[in-house]
Design a protein around this motif. Structure first.
Motif, PDB file in Angstrom:
ATOM      1  N   GLY A 149      -1.955 -13.396  17.508  1.00  0.00           N
ATOM      2  CA  GLY A 149      -1.494 -12.595  18.645  1.00  0.00           C
ATOM      3  C   GLY A 149      -2.413 -12.773  19.849  1.00  0.00           C
ATOM      4  O   GLY A 149      -1.950 -12.898  20.986  1.00  0.00           O
ATOM      5  N   ARG A 186       4.985 -21.292  29.621  1.00  0.00           N
ATOM      6  CA  ARG A 186       6.145 -20.426  29.882  1.00  0.00           C
ATOM      7  C   ARG A 186       7.357 -21.263  30.274  1.00  0.00           C
ATOM      8  O   ARG A 186       8.468 -21.011  29.833  1.00  0.00           O
ATOM      9  CB  ARG A 186       5.825 -19.385  30.968  1.00  0.00           C
ATOM     10  CG  ARG A 186       4.563 -18.574  30.713  1.00  0.00           C
ATOM     11  CD  ARG A 186       4.566 -17.263  31.489  1.00  0.00           C
ATOM     12  NE  ARG A 186       5.565 -16.362  30.957  1.00  0.00           N
ATOM     13  CZ  ARG A 186       5.374 -15.548  29.930  1.00  0.00           C
ATOM     14  NH1 ARG A 186       4.206 -15.489  29.324  1.00  0.00           N
ATOM     15  NH2 ARG A 186       6.341 -14.773  29.508  1.00  0.00           N
ATOM     16  N   ARG A 220       8.138  -9.798  26.913  1.00  0.00           N
ATOM     17  CA  ARG A 220       7.390  -9.217  28.018  1.00  0.00           C
ATOM     18  C   ARG A 220       8.109  -9.412  29.352  1.00  0.00           C
ATOM     19  O   ARG A 220       7.912  -8.646  30.285  1.00  0.00           O
ATOM     20  CB  ARG A 220       6.001  -9.867  28.129  1.00  0.00           C
ATOM     21  CG  ARG A 220       5.121  -9.764  26.894  1.00  0.00           C
ATOM     22  CD  ARG A 220       4.715  -8.342  26.635  1.00  0.00           C
ATOM     23  NE  ARG A 220       3.723  -8.229  25.555  1.00  0.00           N
ATOM     24  CZ  ARG A 220       3.995  -8.407  24.269  1.00  0.00           C
ATOM     25  NH1 ARG A 220       5.217  -8.718  23.888  1.00  0.00           N
ATOM     26  NH2 ARG A 220       3.049  -8.273  23.350  1.00  0.00           N
ATOM     27  N   ASP A 240      -1.675  -9.411  29.729  1.00  0.00           N
ATOM     28  CA  ASP A 240      -0.222  -9.522  29.935  1.00  0.00           C
ATOM     29  C   ASP A 240       0.207  -8.959  31.296  1.00  0.00           C
ATOM     30  O   ASP A 240       1.109  -9.481  31.937  1.00  0.00           O
ATOM     31  CB  ASP A 240       0.540  -8.800  28.808  1.00  0.00           C
ATOM     32  CG  ASP A 240       0.442  -9.536  27.472  1.00  0.00           C
ATOM     33  OD1 ASP A 240      -0.049 -10.683  27.460  1.00  0.00           O
ATOM     34  OD2 ASP A 240       0.865  -8.967  26.446  1.00  0.00           O
TER      35      ASP A 240
HETATM   36  O1  C5P Z   1       5.108  -9.420  21.093  1.00  0.00           O
HETATM   37  P1  C5P Z   1       4.014 -10.240  20.481  1.00  0.00           P
HETATM   38  O2  C5P Z   1       2.780  -9.453  20.180  1.00  0.00           O
HETATM   39  O3  C5P Z   1       4.477 -11.037  19.308  1.00  0.00           O
HETATM   40  O4  C5P Z   1       3.634 -11.318  21.610  1.00  0.00           O
HETATM   41  C1  C5P Z   1       2.469 -12.098  21.525  1.00  0.00           C
HETATM   42  C2  C5P Z   1       2.005 -12.466  22.931  1.00  0.00           C
HETATM   43  O5  C5P Z   1       2.953 -13.376  23.496  1.00  0.00           O
HETATM   44  C3  C5P Z   1       1.941 -11.308  23.895  1.00  0.00           C
HETATM   45  O6  C5P Z   1       0.684 -10.664  23.921  1.00  0.00           O
HETATM   46  C4  C5P Z   1       2.237 -11.945  25.244  1.00  0.00           C
HETATM   47  O7  C5P Z   1       1.064 -12.388  25.849  1.00  0.00           O
HETATM   48  C5  C5P Z   1       3.059 -13.151  24.889  1.00  0.00           C
HETATM   49  N1  C5P Z   1       4.467 -12.997  25.261  1.00  0.00           N
HETATM   50  C6  C5P Z   1       4.838 -13.275  26.549  1.00  0.00           C
HETATM   51  N2  C5P Z   1       6.136 -13.212  26.929  1.00  0.00           N
HETATM   52  C7  C5P Z   1       7.086 -12.857  26.057  1.00  0.00           C
HETATM   53  C8  C5P Z   1       6.737 -12.527  24.711  1.00  0.00           C
HETATM   54  C9  C5P Z   1       5.398 -12.600  24.354  1.00  0.00           C
HETATM   55  O8  C5P Z   1       3.980 -13.576  27.376  1.00  0.00           O
HETATM   56  N3  C5P Z   1       8.369 -12.831  26.448  1.00  0.00           N
END
Ligand code: C5P
Length: 213
Positions: free
Chosen positions: A81, A94, A120, A174
């Motif tokens: 994570g 991205r 996110r 984030d």
């Molecule tokens: O939701 P989860 O903890 O699995 O996501 C891991 C990391 O992936 C987040 O801390 C975030 O930085 C990134 N993420 C993101 N955009 C998304 C989903 C996740 O930047 N749409």
């Protein structure tokens, strides 16, 4: 007909994954945990021994991402994570993951009428035209408490103070990044789950969605 998209965003451990799965199940929609894509990039870099601060390497890894890693048990580890939130700040990473997410939303697998995506930036960047946008939050303390219980439930050692620090560090990364920072879309329904059980959260989301279907 275009697929009906439910975009769910929010910080780590706010309960968006649980809500997203329940909604997908209820409406018979396909579900994509977009965080798992960033986790897979982070995990692939860890496995290959890559420097997590190497943006070029992260971009190149995302471009040849091994989607098989999405089923890997190491995907859920705290270390993964943390790695995910670091590579997620890289614009090239991205960009490499954007098409896959838009394809999923536009043409959900299994010929379903809709898709639920959680992450996110689903409501702000991936699917800005989604008819339903939810922003799920909870206090950092409550989220750290849930993470701790979740880890203990899996029989793992969990240190609340360290987890709280990690939750806060991830929030800062984030929300602070330039590309697709974590923030609610203007037309998102805000759901604060700090003092709300999952059933209540689900019902609130459901009545909002039923009003748009
Ligand atoms: O939701 P989860 O903890 O699995 O996501 C891991 C990391 O992936 C987040 O801390 C975030 O930085 C990134 N993420 C993101 N955009 C998304 C989903 C996740 O930047 N749409």
């Amino acid at each position: 007909d275009a697929a009906f998209v439910i975009a769910i965003d929010g910080p780590a451990a706010a309960g968006k994954g649980t809500l997203a799965r329940r909604l997908a199940d209820h409406y018979g929609f396909a579900f994509l945990d977009t965080g798992s894509l960033y986790r897979a990039v982070g995990l692939q870099m860890i496995i290959e021994g890559s420097d997590l601060d190497d943006a070029q390497k992260a971009t190149e890894t995302a471009a040849r991402l091994d989607l098989g890693l999405i089923g890997d048990p190491r995907l859920r580890a705290e270390e993964t994570g943390g790695a995910a939130s670091r590579v997620a700040a890289v614009p090239g990473v991205r960009a490499a993951l954007l098409d896959f997410q838009r394809q999923f939303a536009g043409h959900p697998p299994g010929d379903t009428a809709g898709a639920v995506l959680d992450g996110r930036d689903v409501g702000t960047v991936i699917c800005p035209d989604a008819p339903v946008k939810l922003f799920v939050t909870a206090s950092a303390e409550e989220r750290a408490r849930r993470r701790t219980l979740e880890m203990e439930g899996r029989g793992e050692a969990a240190d609340y103070a360290a987890i709280l620090e990690d939750v806060k560090a991830r929030d800062a990364r984030d929300m602070g990044r330039k590309d697709a920072p974590l923030k609610p879309a203007e037309d998102a329904l805000l759901l604060d789950t700090t003092n709300l059980a999952i059933d209540a959260v689900f019902l609130r989301a459901k009545s909002f969605i039923d009003g748009k279907l």
